[in-house]
Enzyme design. Structure first.
Site, PDB file in Angstrom:
ATOM      1  N   HIS A  85      -0.572  -3.336 -11.001  1.00  0.00           N
ATOM      2  CA  HIS A  85       1.328  -3.533 -12.186  1.00  0.00           C
ATOM      3  C   HIS A  85       1.006  -2.219 -12.391  1.00  0.00           C
ATOM      4  O   HIS A  85       1.518  -2.461 -13.764  1.00  0.00           O
ATOM      5  CB  HIS A  85      -0.185  -4.495 -13.042  1.00  0.00           C
ATOM      6  CG  HIS A  85       1.336  -5.470 -13.138  1.00  0.00           C
ATOM      7  ND1 HIS A  85       1.250  -6.902 -13.263  1.00  0.00           N
ATOM      8  CD2 HIS A  85       2.642  -4.862 -14.018  1.00  0.00           C
ATOM      9  CE1 HIS A  85       2.451  -7.021 -13.820  1.00  0.00           C
ATOM     10  NE2 HIS A  85       4.064  -5.715 -13.924  1.00  0.00           N
ATOM     11  N   GLU A 111      -4.473 -11.515 -11.856  1.00  0.00           N
ATOM     12  CA  GLU A 111      -4.834 -10.031 -11.859  1.00  0.00           C
ATOM     13  C   GLU A 111      -5.323  -9.772 -13.169  1.00  0.00           C
ATOM     14  O   GLU A 111      -5.743 -10.725 -13.682  1.00  0.00           O
ATOM     15  CB  GLU A 111      -3.344  -9.390 -12.812  1.00  0.00           C
ATOM     16  CG  GLU A 111      -2.304  -9.624 -11.626  1.00  0.00           C
ATOM     17  CD  GLU A 111      -0.750  -8.474 -11.902  1.00  0.00           C
ATOM     18  OE1 GLU A 111      -0.780  -7.755 -13.097  1.00  0.00           O
ATOM     19  OE2 GLU A 111       0.155  -8.286 -11.331  1.00  0.00           O
TER      20      GLU A 111
END
Length: 181
Positions: free
Chosen positions: A111, A94
């Site tokens: 997220h 990420e």
């Protein structure tokens, strides 16, 4: 259907849940939502083998941890329409910038799955409740760290990041004074 190492039989009975193994769950579910931590034993919990058991109506939802799903195997299944789609809030790396972004049968979020008002309220309440023990309040209206709490709750490996000082040395620091002083 549910697959869990720690079966809660009362919960299962109350909500008519049948426990099964992962292969059976993947073969017999149209919606699979993953709720597992990121232990090494959960790496690729949903592997190429499990994805191959899913049917063309299956929707895979991962809001747990990115490494719990074999992303390459999932990408291949989605490109070939072997499963209906995926909803992904977490990724192995990420921020995510990979090929899932170009697929029509995928919903991606950065997220933020836990950022609902109820979850935020619960997290903030828990933080305050747990954090309350971290501080002591004195009659001089000073707020200072509760060193016994810090020493009990932070392992020695954290001491290089969190300097534990004695109360006498610390109470002289003005930046921990109560705002109404």
């Amino acid at each position: 259907l549910a697959c869990d190492l720690y079966k809660d039989e009362d919960f299962a009975k109350k909500y008519s849940i049948e426990y099964c193994d992962m292969d059976y769950l993947c073969s017999n579910s149209e919606i699979i939502s993953i709720h597992a931590n990121s232990k090494n034993s959960n790496k690729h919990l949903i592997s190429r083998d499990q994805i191959s058991l899913m049917n063309t109506k299956t929707l895979l939802i991962n809001t747990s941890r990115g490494n719990n799903v074999d992303e390459l195997a999932l990408l291949e299944a989605l490109k070939n329409n072997a499963i209906a789609g995926a909803c992904l809030d977490v990724f192995e790396s990420e921020p995510y910038k990979g090929e899932f972004t170009s697929l029509e049968n995928v919903i991606l979020t950065p997220h933020i799955g836990g950022y609902t008002s109820n979850v935020r309220k619960d997290l903030e309440t828990e933080a305050v409740e747990k954090g309350y023990g971290m501080w002591e309040f004195s009659f001089e209206r000073k707020i200072v760290p509760n060193f016994k709490w810090w020493e009990a709750n932070y392992p020695r490996s954290w001491h290089k990041y969190v300097e534990i000082r004695s109360y006498d040395k610390f109470k002289a620091l003005d930046h921990f004074s109560h705002p109404t002083k």
